[in-house]
Scaffold this motif. Sequence first.
Motif, mmCIF file in Angstrom:
data_model
loop_
_atom_site.group_PDB
_atom_site.id
_atom_site.type_symbol
_atom_site.label_atom_id
_atom_site.label_comp_id
_atom_site.label_asym_id
_atom_site.label_seq_id
_atom_site.Cartn_x
_atom_site.Cartn_y
_atom_site.Cartn_z
ATOM 1 N N UNK A 106 0.834 -1.203 0.000
ATOM 2 C CA UNK A 106 0.000 0.000 0.000
ATOM 3 C C UNK A 106 0.868 1.252 0.000
ATOM 4 N N UNK A 107 0.354 2.315 -0.567
ATOM 5 C CA UNK A 107 1.083 3.580 -0.563
ATOM 6 C C UNK A 107 1.333 4.031 0.873
ATOM 7 N N UNK A 108 2.409 4.783 1.073
ATOM 8 C CA UNK A 108 2.755 5.228 2.422
ATOM 9 C C UNK A 108 1.658 6.075 3.050
ATOM 10 N N UNK A 109 0.823 6.725 2.212
ATOM 11 C CA UNK A 109 -0.260 7.552 2.755
ATOM 12 C C UNK A 109 -1.607 6.845 2.666
ATOM 13 N N UNK A 110 -1.597 5.512 2.552
ATOM 14 C CA UNK A 110 -2.846 4.752 2.479
ATOM 15 C C UNK A 110 -3.655 4.931 3.761
ATOM 16 N N UNK A 111 -4.959 4.772 3.629
ATOM 17 C CA UNK A 111 -5.841 4.917 4.787
ATOM 18 C C UNK A 111 -5.586 3.817 5.810
ATOM 19 N N UNK A 112 -5.234 2.623 5.326
ATOM 20 C CA UNK A 112 -4.976 1.515 6.239
ATOM 21 C C UNK A 112 -3.856 0.653 5.657
ATOM 22 N N UNK A 113 -3.269 -0.165 6.525
ATOM 23 C CA UNK A 113 -2.221 -1.094 6.112
ATOM 24 C C UNK A 113 -2.634 -2.490 6.564
ATOM 25 N N UNK A 114 -3.118 -3.287 5.628
ATOM 26 C CA UNK A 114 -3.555 -4.638 5.945
ATOM 27 C C UNK A 114 -3.640 -5.444 4.655
ATOM 28 N N UNK A 220 -3.408 0.321 15.883
ATOM 29 C CA UNK A 220 -3.044 0.625 14.502
ATOM 30 C C UNK A 220 -4.012 0.048 13.481
ATOM 31 N N UNK A 221 -5.108 -0.565 13.933
ATOM 32 C CA UNK A 221 -6.128 -1.071 13.012
ATOM 33 C C UNK A 221 -7.422 -1.209 13.785
ATOM 34 N N UNK A 222 -8.534 -1.068 13.092
ATOM 35 C CA UNK A 222 -9.827 -1.129 13.767
ATOM 36 C C UNK A 222 -10.059 -2.496 14.413
ATOM 37 N N UNK A 223 -9.594 -3.585 13.794
ATOM 38 C CA UNK A 223 -9.746 -4.902 14.415
ATOM 39 C C UNK A 223 -9.027 -4.953 15.760
ATOM 40 N N UNK A 224 -7.830 -4.352 15.797
ATOM 41 C CA UNK A 224 -7.064 -4.330 17.041
ATOM 42 C C UNK A 224 -7.759 -3.435 18.061
ATOM 43 N N UNK A 237 -7.958 4.814 17.113
ATOM 44 C CA UNK A 237 -7.129 4.258 16.045
ATOM 45 C C UNK A 237 -6.091 5.285 15.609
ATOM 46 N N UNK A 238 -4.928 4.804 15.240
ATOM 47 C CA UNK A 238 -3.845 5.661 14.753
ATOM 48 C C UNK A 238 -3.149 4.930 13.614
ATOM 49 N N UNK A 239 -2.714 5.669 12.613
ATOM 50 C CA UNK A 239 -1.976 5.048 11.518
ATOM 51 C C UNK A 239 -0.649 4.504 12.038
ATOM 52 N N UNK A 245 1.968 8.333 15.395
ATOM 53 C CA UNK A 245 1.861 8.077 16.821
ATOM 54 C C UNK A 245 2.161 9.342 17.621
ATOM 55 N N UNK A 246 3.213 10.045 17.253
ATOM 56 C CA UNK A 246 3.570 11.270 17.978
ATOM 57 C C UNK A 246 2.447 12.301 17.871
ATOM 58 N N UNK A 247 1.859 12.437 16.666
ATOM 59 C CA UNK A 247 0.748 13.378 16.518
ATOM 60 C C UNK A 247 -0.421 13.000 17.421
#
Length: 253
Positions: A106-114, A220-224, A237-239, A245-247
């Motif tokens: 996935x692109x680095x700015x993707x909405x999710x990573x899964x 880092x994911x809605x399932x989590x 949730x956070x990307x 994370x810092x933001x």
Amino acid sequence: MRVVLTRPAAEGARWSADLARHGHQAVSLPLIDIGPTPDPLARRAARDRLPAYQAAMFVSANAVRQFAGSAPELGWPRATQAWATGPGTAQALREAGVPDAQIVAPADDAVRFDSEALWERAAAAVQPGWRVLVVRGAGADGAPAGRDWLTVRLQAAGAAVDQVAAYARRLPHWSDSQRAAAEQAAVDGSVWLFSSSEAVGNLRRLLPAQDWSRARALATHERIAQAAREAGFVVACVRPGLDALVRALESPR
């Protein structure tokens, strides 16, 4: 801000140093222990067969590193794609010598990573007759374990899927001081960071009587996030990634 890192110990050390540079205190309480695969011969055999696959999918950076073993680079075959579900895994592939042109992620700015986000990038190339290797961790029985969502999609597209366990995921053995630190972090305003539903489940096994209703978590994911909510945490949730994370840590609640 005090942050509880639940990633395996080696990853936790890197994150602790990164967060310290941003002025945050981190305590590492690993909730997954990474160990050698119960069948190292199967891992080595899978590495030798890489040229026979059109793609190899890695579920995590740990999967890449453990699959590589002691070799400095994987010696990646020219005709095989390397699939990653997120930027951390993609970076581990680069460090293992996989050319950027062969990495699909996935692109680095993707909405999710899964797996779903990876499939959106990879699906168009998959052809009937493809062979795909999935590299993941082993469960308690020593067999490859994890979600089968991507395998189902690949098989529906006519691909044959093999799986290999590159490492073993185990329940960690906490010391008395680690247990005390976790109990304190349940009530002192610390923010727990979860990047795995398995980590949440292991926490509940390690401290089955603990009340988590006063504890805050980032997932880092809605399932989590859902797993953490079911445990009692207040969750957002956070990307994945340090900047996100810092933001989240520095934003108003």
